[in-house]
Scaffold this motif. Structure first.
Motif, short mmCIF file in Angstrom:
data_model
loop_
_atom_site.label_atom_id
_atom_site.label_comp_id
_atom_site.label_asym_id
_atom_site.label_seq_id
_atom_site.Cartn_x
_atom_site.Cartn_y
_atom_site.Cartn_z
N PHE A 42 1.00 -1.26 0.02
CA PHE A 42 0.01 0.12 -0.10
C PHE A 42 0.75 1.40 0.05
O PHE A 42 1.90 1.39 0.78
CB PHE A 42 -0.94 0.11 1.37
N VAL A 43 0.33 2.30 -0.73
CA VAL A 43 1.11 3.59 -0.65
C VAL A 43 -0.08 4.63 -0.05
O VAL A 43 -0.90 4.89 -0.90
CB VAL A 43 1.57 3.93 -2.20
N LEU A 44 0.38 5.51 0.87
CA LEU A 44 -0.56 6.39 1.35
C LEU A 44 0.31 7.58 1.34
O LEU A 44 1.39 7.80 1.62
CB LEU A 44 -0.83 6.02 3.03
N GLU A 45 -0.47 8.70 0.93
CA GLU A 45 -0.06 9.92 0.71
C GLU A 45 -0.51 10.67 2.16
O GLU A 45 -1.82 10.58 2.39
CB GLU A 45 -0.50 10.83 -0.53
N LEU A 46 0.24 11.36 2.90
CA LEU A 46 -0.18 11.99 4.21
C LEU A 46 0.09 13.36 4.06
O LEU A 46 1.05 13.90 3.34
CB LEU A 46 0.70 11.32 5.35
#
Lengths: 80, 240
Positions: A42-46
């Protein structure tokens, strides 16, 4: 800031998908491959979090939602 | 007495369940939309089969966070009867209302056929109308139905009589010697269905709502719904 999260089936859990991929690789002649396990990435942008806050939040998201700890383990990295 | 059948985006056994309870068994039953914040007025809740939210992430994982599930969790923790079938069972596992998890079937195939399950405990609200060791012919339809839990949990389930259904063969002996041959998906200890420790929440992979009339090839699934009805009649004192 991004979070990269890896979720993998626990080693004590049979992974039939990984096993099937392993069989396919073996039949293609890749004798060097000893085992395959299949997981999720998973890649999350925060936004708006300090690094420490991000680590806390991503840990909670991974535990509560992204991984099922009965059958999976996870690890993550925070990338600036 | 009123049954509620929760409808999630992607549920596909909600109407079958409504038909089984309302038309076949003549019980009051209503649909509950997944956005509903409460389940007031219902005496039993059924989480039906299907592919809620496309089975994204994990089966039942997203449905578990829908608004209605907060109400269902509260209802269950207050002692209300909750039955999860197939995808509904997966939701109960994800929500932690039942222990364990399901894995991809060992053969990796989607399996849709009748199987045989043995009633292992008749002292539950979901099996009290069955005879001990009764073998039910009920269909399964799933890709991710291989029940799994760790050894300590399995020991707890055994000790507390929480394993209520096990896969077996059509003439499976009660000693369990035929069970492995009847296991369609590799489930640990041949588990097809379990209850929580308190006994008011249960889930199973087979679809009892698809086996309630002879025309469907089996009416054995009725015994699960009849058990719930008997339990509610005793509890609420309303005649069926």
């Amino acid at each position: 800031m991004k979070a990269h999260i890896w979720v993998m089936p626990k080693l004590t859990v049979l992974d039939p998908q990984g096993k099937t991929i392993h069989n396919a690789l073996s039949s293609l002649g890749y004798k060097t491959v000893q085992s395959v396990r299949q997981g999720k990435f998973f890649v999350l942008e925060l936004e708006g979090l300090t690094r420490a806050e991000a680590e806390t939040q991503v840990g909670k998201i991974s535990r509560d939602v992204l991984a099922n700890l009965v059958i999976e383990d996870f690890r993550f990295e925070i990338i600036e | 007495m009123k049954f509620g059948v929760v409808v999630f985006p992607g549920s596909n056994c909600d109407h079958d369940t409504h038909h089984a309870l309302g038309t076949v068994l003549k019980q009051p039953v209503e649909f509950i939309w997944h956005q509903s914040q409460q389940v007031n007025g219902f005496d039993a809740i059924i989480l039906p089969g299907g592919f809620s939210y496309g089975d994204y992430l994990r089966t039942g994982a997203i449905a578990r966070f829908s608004p209605v599930m907060r109400a269902v969790e509260k209802f269950a923790r207050g002692g209300g009867l909750v039955l999860g079938v197939c995808n509904g069972f997966q939701m109960l596992l994800e929500a932690g209302l039942l222990p364990g998890a399901v894995l991809r079937n060992h053969g990796l195939r989607f399996i849709c056929r009748h199987v045989h399950i043995r009633v292992e405990n008749t002292e539950t609200p979901f099996t009290c109308a069955a005879t001990p060791g009764q073998i039910l012919k009920i269909p399964i339809a799933h890709s991710d139905g291989s029940y799994f839990c760790d050894e300590a949990t399995l020991a707890d389930l055994e000790r507390n009589g929480q394993i209520i259904f096990r896969y077996t063969t059509s003439d499976g002996r009660p000693d369990g010697r035929d069970d492995a041959a009847g296991n369609p998906n590799g489930a640990i200890a041949n588990i097809a269905g379990i209850s929580n420790r308190e006994g008011n929440v249960a889930g199973l992979m087979p679809h009892p709502e698809r086996a309630v009339e002879a025309a469907l090839g089996s009416a054995d699934g009725q015994v699960i719904f009849r058990s719930m009805i008997e339990t509610l009649v005793r509890q609420v004192g309303v005649s069926a």
